[in-house]
Design a protein around this motif. Structure first.
Motif, mmCIF file in Angstrom:
data_model
loop_
_atom_site.group_PDB
_atom_site.id
_atom_site.type_symbol
_atom_site.label_atom_id
_atom_site.label_comp_id
_atom_site.label_asym_id
_atom_site.label_seq_id
_atom_site.Cartn_x
_atom_site.Cartn_y
_atom_site.Cartn_z
ATOM 1 N N UNK A 144 0.827 -1.211 0.000
ATOM 2 C CA UNK A 144 0.000 0.000 0.000
ATOM 3 C C UNK A 144 0.860 1.260 0.000
ATOM 4 N N UNK A 145 1.905 1.273 0.802
ATOM 5 C CA UNK A 145 2.804 2.426 0.850
ATOM 6 C C UNK A 145 3.522 2.586 -0.484
ATOM 7 N N UNK A 146 3.960 1.473 -1.079
ATOM 8 C CA UNK A 146 4.650 1.512 -2.373
ATOM 9 C C UNK A 146 3.743 2.093 -3.453
ATOM 10 N N UNK A 147 2.479 1.700 -3.437
ATOM 11 C CA UNK A 147 1.545 2.229 -4.428
ATOM 12 C C UNK A 147 1.348 3.727 -4.256
ATOM 13 N N UNK A 148 1.322 4.191 -3.001
ATOM 14 C CA UNK A 148 1.252 5.635 -2.761
ATOM 15 C C UNK A 148 2.470 6.347 -3.330
ATOM 16 N N UNK A 149 3.645 5.780 -3.137
ATOM 17 C CA UNK A 149 4.866 6.385 -3.670
ATOM 18 C C UNK A 149 4.864 6.397 -5.201
ATOM 19 N N UNK A 150 4.417 5.305 -5.796
ATOM 20 C CA UNK A 150 4.422 5.197 -7.257
ATOM 21 C C UNK A 150 3.388 6.106 -7.918
ATOM 22 N N UNK A 156 9.459 3.506 -4.419
ATOM 23 C CA UNK A 156 8.163 2.847 -4.528
ATOM 24 C C UNK A 156 8.265 1.520 -5.252
ATOM 25 N N UNK A 157 9.043 1.510 -6.331
ATOM 26 C CA UNK A 157 9.229 0.268 -7.085
ATOM 27 C C UNK A 157 9.951 -0.786 -6.238
ATOM 28 N N UNK A 158 11.033 -0.377 -5.568
ATOM 29 C CA UNK A 158 11.777 -1.307 -4.715
ATOM 30 C C UNK A 158 10.927 -1.792 -3.537
ATOM 31 N N UNK A 159 10.157 -0.881 -2.961
ATOM 32 C CA UNK A 159 9.296 -1.240 -1.842
ATOM 33 C C UNK A 159 8.211 -2.216 -2.298
ATOM 34 N N UNK A 160 7.677 -2.009 -3.497
ATOM 35 C CA UNK A 160 6.688 -2.938 -4.040
ATOM 36 C C UNK A 160 7.306 -4.323 -4.227
ATOM 37 N N UNK A 161 8.548 -4.358 -4.700
ATOM 38 C CA UNK A 161 9.224 -5.644 -4.889
ATOM 39 C C UNK A 161 9.443 -6.342 -3.541
ATOM 40 N N UNK A 162 9.837 -5.589 -2.531
ATOM 41 C CA UNK A 162 10.014 -6.164 -1.192
ATOM 42 C C UNK A 162 8.677 -6.683 -0.675
ATOM 43 N N UNK A 192 6.047 -7.699 -2.431
ATOM 44 C CA UNK A 192 5.663 -8.913 -3.157
ATOM 45 C C UNK A 192 6.483 -10.107 -2.664
ATOM 46 N N UNK A 193 7.771 -9.889 -2.378
ATOM 47 C CA UNK A 193 8.602 -10.976 -1.864
ATOM 48 C C UNK A 193 8.115 -11.443 -0.501
ATOM 49 N N UNK A 194 7.729 -10.498 0.368
ATOM 50 C CA UNK A 194 7.186 -10.875 1.678
ATOM 51 C C UNK A 194 5.904 -11.680 1.529
ATOM 52 N N UNK A 195 5.050 -11.263 0.606
ATOM 53 C CA UNK A 195 3.801 -11.993 0.382
ATOM 54 C C UNK A 195 4.094 -13.384 -0.176
ATOM 55 N N UNK A 196 5.042 -13.472 -1.121
ATOM 56 C CA UNK A 196 5.424 -14.776 -1.681
ATOM 57 C C UNK A 196 5.996 -15.687 -0.596
ATOM 58 N N UNK A 197 6.853 -15.142 0.276
ATOM 59 C CA UNK A 197 7.404 -15.930 1.381
ATOM 60 C C UNK A 197 6.294 -16.385 2.329
ATOM 61 N N UNK A 198 5.319 -15.527 2.518
ATOM 62 C CA UNK A 198 4.185 -15.872 3.365
ATOM 63 C C UNK A 198 3.403 -17.041 2.772
ATOM 64 N N UNK A 199 3.141 -16.970 1.475
ATOM 65 C CA UNK A 199 2.407 -18.058 0.810
ATOM 66 C C UNK A 199 3.197 -19.355 0.905
#
Length: 185
Positions: free
Chosen positions: A68-74, A164-170, A172-179
């Motif tokens: 959400x924060x990354x999307x605000x930045x982007x 924002x782009x880097x934060x979005x990547x982080x 997505x990685x956290x969500x992938x690790x969660x899954x």
């Protein structure tokens, strides 16, 4: 925890604020992070066990919040002129947590406390490491504000988009690790 890696996000969120507000945000973010990490070092397993929350759930929640924060930045909404109330909020979320004291740092802290196994020396070493990391974090954030003179407003805008782009990547990685954590358990 990545002290130099937090600088772009920090500057993108507080770069247009006054110098005292930037310094206050740096101090508050590091103190919030220190408090959260210390809390989880002391009672993290008990907290997660009591709430029936696993590390994957913590990672997923942190990832969604960061996204959400990354999307605000982007989209540029985070670069709009902030109000005075936002100084505290930005220092607490997303800087203090989940960026500095995120799911990875919390999980690592819990694991290191488990490995200490009641040895006083190990606990002291862990406490010293936590304090040292937060000192380095504060120094990086505190002195990063000098970059603003070099990069100017257009640089802050560019930095916000990159962060924002880097934060979005982080995120997505956290969500992938969660899954992966949910599937593996």
């Amino acid at each position: 925890m990545d002290p130099p890696g937090t600088v772009p996000v920090f500057l993108s969120l507080v770069g247009r604020r006054s110098k005292p507000a930037r310094l206050r945000a740096a101090r508050q973010a590091v103190l919030v992070s220190l408090g959260v990490i210390s809390l989880f070092a002391i009672g993290g397993e008990a907290i997660l066990s009591y709430l029936h929350i696993g590390i994957p759930a913590l990672q997923g929640a942190g990832g969604l919040l960061l996204l959400l924060i990354a999307l605000d930045l982007l989209t540029g909404r985070a670069t709009a002129e902030p109000q005075a109330v936002d100084d505290v909020n930005v220092a607490l979320v997303p800087l203090g947590t989940p960026l500095l004291a995120g799911p990875g740092a919390i999980a690592a802290t819990i694991v290191f406390v488990r490995q200490a196994e009641g040895e006083t020396g190990s606990y002291v070493a862990l406490a010293c490491a936590i304090l040292a990391v937060h000192l380095v974090l504060w120094l990086c954030l505190r002195y990063s504000t000098g970059l603003i003179r070099v990069i100017k407003d257009s640089g802050i805008t560019l930095l916000a988009k990159i962060a924002g782009l880097l934060l979005a990547a982080i995120a997505v990685q956290l969500i992938a690790d969660s899954v992966r954590g949910f599937i593996g358990s």
